[in-house]
Motif scaffolding. Sequence first.
Motif, PDB file in Angstrom:
ATOM      1  N   ARG A  11      18.507   0.475  -4.707  1.00  0.00           N
ATOM      2  CA  ARG A  11      18.505   1.514  -5.868  1.00  0.00           C
ATOM      3  C   ARG A  11      17.240   1.994  -6.436  1.00  0.00           C
ATOM      4  N   PRO A  12      16.830   2.803  -6.913  1.00  0.00           N
ATOM      5  CA  PRO A  12      15.587   3.214  -7.733  1.00  0.00           C
ATOM      6  C   PRO A  12      15.005   2.225  -8.525  1.00  0.00           C
ATOM      7  N   ASN A  13      13.789   1.818  -8.842  1.00  0.00           N
ATOM      8  CA  ASN A  13      13.352   1.038  -9.832  1.00  0.00           C
ATOM      9  C   ASN A  13      13.420  -0.253  -9.631  1.00  0.00           C
ATOM     10  N   VAL A  14      13.657  -0.741  -8.244  1.00  0.00           N
ATOM     11  CA  VAL A  14      13.868  -2.194  -8.092  1.00  0.00           C
ATOM     12  C   VAL A  14      12.730  -2.816  -7.449  1.00  0.00           C
ATOM     13  N   GLY A  15      11.428  -1.717  -7.283  1.00  0.00           N
ATOM     14  CA  GLY A  15      10.311  -2.222  -6.639  1.00  0.00           C
ATOM     15  C   GLY A  15      10.318  -2.257  -5.258  1.00  0.00           C
ATOM     16  N   LYS A  16      10.701  -1.152  -4.845  1.00  0.00           N
ATOM     17  CA  LYS A  16      10.762  -1.369  -2.881  1.00  0.00           C
ATOM     18  C   LYS A  16       9.218  -0.859  -2.696  1.00  0.00           C
ATOM     19  N   SER A  17       8.725   0.162  -3.253  1.00  0.00           N
ATOM     20  CA  SER A  17       7.281   0.531  -2.835  1.00  0.00           C
ATOM     21  C   SER A  17       6.358  -0.545  -2.851  1.00  0.00           C
ATOM     22  N   THR A  18       6.586  -1.446  -4.057  1.00  0.00           N
ATOM     23  CA  THR A  18       5.516  -2.675  -4.338  1.00  0.00           C
ATOM     24  C   THR A  18       5.720  -3.618  -3.352  1.00  0.00           C
ATOM     25  N   ILE A  19       7.003  -4.009  -2.818  1.00  0.00           N
ATOM     26  CA  ILE A  19       7.100  -4.997  -1.720  1.00  0.00           C
ATOM     27  C   ILE A  19       6.854  -4.052  -0.453  1.00  0.00           C
ATOM     28  N   PHE A  20       6.889  -3.155  -0.270  1.00  0.00           N
ATOM     29  CA  PHE A  20       6.568  -2.638   1.001  1.00  0.00           C
ATOM     30  C   PHE A  20       4.886  -2.670   1.154  1.00  0.00           C
ATOM     31  N   ASN A  21       4.254  -2.206  -0.046  1.00  0.00           N
ATOM     32  CA  ASN A  21       2.782  -2.565  -0.010  1.00  0.00           C
ATOM     33  C   ASN A  21       2.379  -3.872   0.096  1.00  0.00           C
ATOM     34  N   ARG A  22       3.020  -4.854  -0.330  1.00  0.00           N
ATOM     35  CA  ARG A  22       2.723  -6.269  -0.410  1.00  0.00           C
ATOM     36  C   ARG A  22       2.850  -6.646   1.241  1.00  0.00           C
ATOM     37  N   ILE A  23       3.851  -6.188   1.807  1.00  0.00           N
ATOM     38  CA  ILE A  23       4.055  -6.773   3.162  1.00  0.00           C
ATOM     39  C   ILE A  23       3.049  -6.136   3.911  1.00  0.00           C
ATOM     40  N   VAL A  24       2.752  -4.818   4.202  1.00  0.00           N
ATOM     41  CA  VAL A  24       1.783  -4.191   4.954  1.00  0.00           C
ATOM     42  C   VAL A  24       0.229  -4.687   4.587  1.00  0.00           C
ATOM     43  N   GLY A  25       0.085  -4.922   3.544  1.00  0.00           N
ATOM     44  CA  GLY A  25      -1.255  -5.401   2.934  1.00  0.00           C
ATOM     45  C   GLY A  25      -2.140  -4.114   3.122  1.00  0.00           C
ATOM     46  N   GLU A  26      -3.310  -4.546   3.582  1.00  0.00           N
ATOM     47  CA  GLU A  26      -4.428  -3.653   3.712  1.00  0.00           C
ATOM     48  C   GLU A  26      -4.271  -2.391   4.876  1.00  0.00           C
ATOM     49  N   ARG A  27      -3.295  -2.633   5.435  1.00  0.00           N
ATOM     50  CA  ARG A  27      -3.186  -1.451   6.662  1.00  0.00           C
ATOM     51  C   ARG A  27      -3.086  -0.471   5.998  1.00  0.00           C
ATOM     52  N   VAL A  28      -2.320  -0.015   4.996  1.00  0.00           N
ATOM     53  CA  VAL A  28      -2.080   1.127   4.263  1.00  0.00           C
ATOM     54  C   VAL A  28      -3.530   1.872   4.051  1.00  0.00           C
ATOM     55  N   SER A  29      -4.442   0.900   3.084  1.00  0.00           N
ATOM     56  CA  SER A  29      -5.692   1.427   2.663  1.00  0.00           C
ATOM     57  C   SER A  29      -6.616   1.780   3.894  1.00  0.00           C
ATOM     58  N   ILE A  30      -6.390   1.110   5.100  1.00  0.00           N
ATOM     59  CA  ILE A  30      -7.350   1.373   6.170  1.00  0.00           C
ATOM     60  C   ILE A  30      -7.156   2.704   6.486  1.00  0.00           C
ATOM     61  N   VAL A  31      -5.669   3.224   6.298  1.00  0.00           N
ATOM     62  CA  VAL A  31      -5.509   4.499   6.855  1.00  0.00           C
ATOM     63  C   VAL A  31      -6.295   5.638   6.047  1.00  0.00           C
ATOM     64  N   GLU A  32      -6.509   5.258   4.705  1.00  0.00           N
ATOM     65  CA  GLU A  32      -7.094   6.254   3.738  1.00  0.00           C
ATOM     66  C   GLU A  32      -8.493   6.500   4.149  1.00  0.00           C
ATOM     67  N   ASP A  33      -9.189   5.760   4.947  1.00  0.00           N
ATOM     68  CA  ASP A  33     -10.508   5.834   5.482  1.00  0.00           C
ATOM     69  C   ASP A  33     -10.636   6.971   6.546  1.00  0.00           C
ATOM     70  N   VAL A  34      -9.473   7.413   7.219  1.00  0.00           N
ATOM     71  CA  VAL A  34      -9.535   8.257   8.049  1.00  0.00           C
ATOM     72  C   VAL A  34      -9.326   9.675   7.623  1.00  0.00           C
ATOM     73  N   PRO A  35     -10.318  10.530   7.782  1.00  0.00           N
ATOM     74  CA  PRO A  35     -10.249  11.899   7.230  1.00  0.00           C
ATOM     75  C   PRO A  35      -8.946  12.641   7.643  1.00  0.00           C
ATOM     76  N   GLY A  36      -8.197  13.482   7.199  1.00  0.00           N
ATOM     77  CA  GLY A  36      -6.975  14.269   7.361  1.00  0.00           C
ATOM     78  C   GLY A  36      -5.941  13.416   7.766  1.00  0.00           C
ATOM     79  N   VAL A  37      -5.587  12.217   7.322  1.00  0.00           N
ATOM     80  CA  VAL A  37      -4.496  11.332   7.766  1.00  0.00           C
ATOM     81  C   VAL A  37      -3.681  11.538   6.377  1.00  0.00           C
ATOM     82  N   THR A  38      -2.304  11.693   6.473  1.00  0.00           N
ATOM     83  CA  THR A  38      -1.592  11.942   5.115  1.00  0.00           C
ATOM     84  C   THR A  38      -1.618  10.470   4.411  1.00  0.00           C
TER      85      THR A  38
END
Length: 436
Positions: A11-38
């Motif tokens: 359900r909402p507000n249990v911390g799903k996105s926080t756990i998601f970011n913990r599991i994928v680690g820095e991969r998401v931040s790497i994406v942000e260095d690429v111009p034009g990628v959502t």
Amino acid sequence: MVKPIIAIVGRPNVGKSTIFNRIVGERVSIVEDVPGVTRDRIYSSGEWLTHDFNVIDTGGIDLGDEPFLEQIRQQAEIAIDEADVILFLTNGREGVTSADEEVAKILYKSKKPVVLGVNKIDNPEMREQIYDFYALGFGDPIPISGSHGLGLGDLLDEAVKHFPNKNHQEYEADMIKFCLIGRPNVGKSSLVNAILGEERVIVSNIAGTTRDAIDSVYTYNGDKYVIIDTAGMRKKGKVYESTEKYSVLRALKAMERSDVVLVVLDAEEGIIEQDKKIAGYAHEAGRAVVMVVNKWDAVEKDEKTMKEFEQKIRDHFLFLDYAPIVFLSAKTKKRIHTLLPMINTASENHSMRVETSVLNDVIMDAVAMNPTPTDKGKRLKIYYATQVSVKPPTFVVFVNEPELLHFSYERFLVNRIRDAFGFEGTPIKIFPRERK
């Protein structure tokens, strides 16, 4: 091998996105260095011990005006449909709620492995709060803290125990495997039929007609291909149509099995934001990419039209500057003959190796042409480079201090490597390493 998929449900507000970011680690931040990628990712890659996998974050869904429990139900159904293992996340501070029980009822019917995590257990004194969650019926609740990163190892240890052994059909090594991705109704199935020369895939103007990935083995001029036609970029049905972010899931599975990805655009409708999101996934997957502009027969043209459309693509898809562009019509089969040679080129470059001595000549010439940058009085020193893998071509550059290799200079080196060796159609990865 297709990676297993873990879905984070709750359900909402249990911390799903926080756990998601913990599991994928820095991969998401790497994406942000690429111009034009959502940036608004709900799907990414993770790894634990010797296991690579993909992760779905159902917390990233926006279902608009749907009722609260209906939102939860739809999120859970999508996760059940796509995942191999489900992480059922709850909030230890609030105890078991009626919404948790609703999610549990849906998961009982799934027949999928469920690992129960109790989030927000931030210190040992709170561990007694997990016992109420045994009532949900999914075995031992695992106490975790997304904010502090506690207990995630135990959670993933349990999850990887349930990974399936997926032995998809193996093809001969010399076969080129490619898939077609794009938003609904850009003509992917029509293009498959045009290549195969037969009506093997259902073609319809209704978006989302194709339901599952279909492999077609094909030989042309002595070259062997496997065409993986994805389920469009949206599965027909209320759940998927109300959650557009999930439209990429099946295409991502197909990409993992492919050497080359064809990003199909609609020449009539032009380029929209969803095209860039879809193409961004192809780039991140590290596959060779060919941009295909379909329905070119329906466009009024003069001698400048193709050049202008090509420039639009380059402007919108800055991160795919290496991808060749093919203009064709699946309906009339005009220019269809230009596609397979481009796929061959992209595939060959994707698996190309270069000699270390020649590579280092190119790198040293590049440094002589454009000296390495300095930061706070320290200058980057490049000692030598070597190619460590293919698909995509990946290079390690040995330097004095890796953090001195800034993105802009890395891009300069990539461009010099392209100038020297081509690599059309494939991304190139560079990793700096400190010389010991």
